[in-house]
Scaffold this active site. Structure first.
Site: not given
Length: 384
Positions: A15, A35, A47, A108, A215, A294, A308
């Site tokens: 993000g 950090q 995803h 990721r 996946y 988050d 997302a």
């Protein structure tokens, strides 16, 4: 740029990195503080839906994402024991035609690396652990564990579920343990043997109280990832994650379909993570500080939309700065929250309920969303 308001992004995760890239594209004066001592290929699978790919198109990494990631033709939901199809959601070419971009599953860390590389190196400072933030009205002072301080005119908290910026706005309050653990593992794709189903490119196996999502994370389909949701009544929040084992996985998924058993048998290394949440926050900003991802709406991963939402937040924030001017940050923050809170809260709720795509449904409201063309709602109308 040097004379424009200084924007500090705290946190260079997905993000934060996406937000910084979009703000820099608009010509804003941005610096990112992370950090971690440097970038590393952390994490596992993720995803990346069409709603996110449209943002990555703007950043300029869509084509490389498409080269690296796996493009499943369908999202399958299957019965834990029989393997029967519970839902078959079209993706692949259907996603491009109906939602405007591809649906990918990728590693990721590979995704994160592309975002970090999209940022000029002189705009990112690593090994900057924030210890204190002071909004003095005319400037914000950021203090770091290495003894250094920095000044900024606007601070964006993209620093996760235990956000230091959120604590400054709302006080210290630990997140809520959601009552579930997630086991995570990446490993070479095993051979398909007798009694097994072929490995679906994207499938969620469901029982009444737990699941396993699996996946591919590469375009070659040579690496598989799984993530679980398993009820565990108590967890020490001081342990964000712990090592797990193949034996624990066998016990947790005893009696499941042979295809799931093959995934467990092929596991090389597996960890278990506590799933954390927060109730919707009473505010997302105050003064010169604002939250995204988050830091303000952590959620279970059961819609595969957590990152997302953070990336959409960053895109909307950049859009609002451009709309009203970065100097009018209070108006920009109000416009940002008015156009993000309802959607983020809906995704947060459905993720909590863990019902997403368990049966055939139309995901257009989620995948078809375009943060750049969605009509803006005024703060007054959003509050009505």
């Amino acid at each position: 740029m040097s004379n424009s308001p200084r924007i500090a992004v705290v946190g260079a995760g997905l993000g934060g990195a996406a937000t910084a890239a979009l703000l820099l594209q608009e010509g804003f004066n941005v610096r990112v503080y992370e950090q971690a001592p440097g970038f590393s290929r952390l994490g596992a699978g993720i995803h990346v839906g069409p709603n996110v790919m449209k943002v990555l198109r703007r950043i300029g990494i869509e084509d490389e994402m498409n080269r690296q990631g796996s493009r499943p033709d369908f999202w399958y939901s299957r019965h834990w024991e029989t393997g029967d199809v519970l839902a078959q959601i079209p993706l692949g070419d259907y996603a491009v035609k109906h939602y405007g971009a591809t649906y990918l599953t990728v590693h990721r860390g590979d995704f994160h690396e592309l975002l970090i590389k999209a940022l000029p190196s002189d705009r990112v400072s690593f090994d900057k652990c924030l210890t204190k933030v002071e909004d003095r009205g005319n400037v914000v002072i950021l203090s770091f564990a290495d003894g250094t301080t920095e000044e900024a005119d606007i601070v964006i908290g993209a620093d996760g579920v235990n956000s230091r910026i959120r604590e400054e706005l709302l006080g210290v309050e630990p997140p809520k343990y959601a009552g579930y653990l997630a086991h995570r593992a990446v490993f070479p794709t095993p051979e398909v043997k007798a009694g097994m189903l072929p490995f679906d490119a994207c499938v969620k196996w469901w029982s009444d109280d737990r699941h396993m999502m699996t996946y591919f994370v590469t375009s070659k389909a040579d690496e598989l990832y799984y993530v679980t949701g398993v009820p565990v009544e108590k967890w020490d929040l001081n342990d964000r994650w712990l090592p797990s084992s193949k034996e624990e996985m066998r016990e947790t998924f005893r009696g499941w379909h042979p295809t799931v058993q093959a995934l467990v048998d092929a596991t090389v290394e597996v960890t278990k993570w506590s799933l954390l949440e927060r109730d919707p926050l009473p505010l997302w900003s105050r003064g010169r500080l604002v939250l995204l991802g988050d830091a303000c709406h952590p959620m279970k991963p059961h819609m595969a939309q957590g990152a997302a939402m953070a990336i959409e937040d960053g895109a909307m924030l950049a859009r609002c700065f451009k709309e009203v001017g970065v100097s009018n940050y209070a108006d920009a923050f109000a416009l940002y929250e008015a156009n993000r809170a309802t959607r983020a809260s809906k995704v947060q709720r459905i993720s909590h309920e863990n019902t997403w795509l368990r049966t055939n449904e139309d995901p257009s409201w989620c995948f078809g969303y375009d943060v750049f063309t969605e009509p803006l709602v005024s703060p007054s109308k959003a509050a009505a």
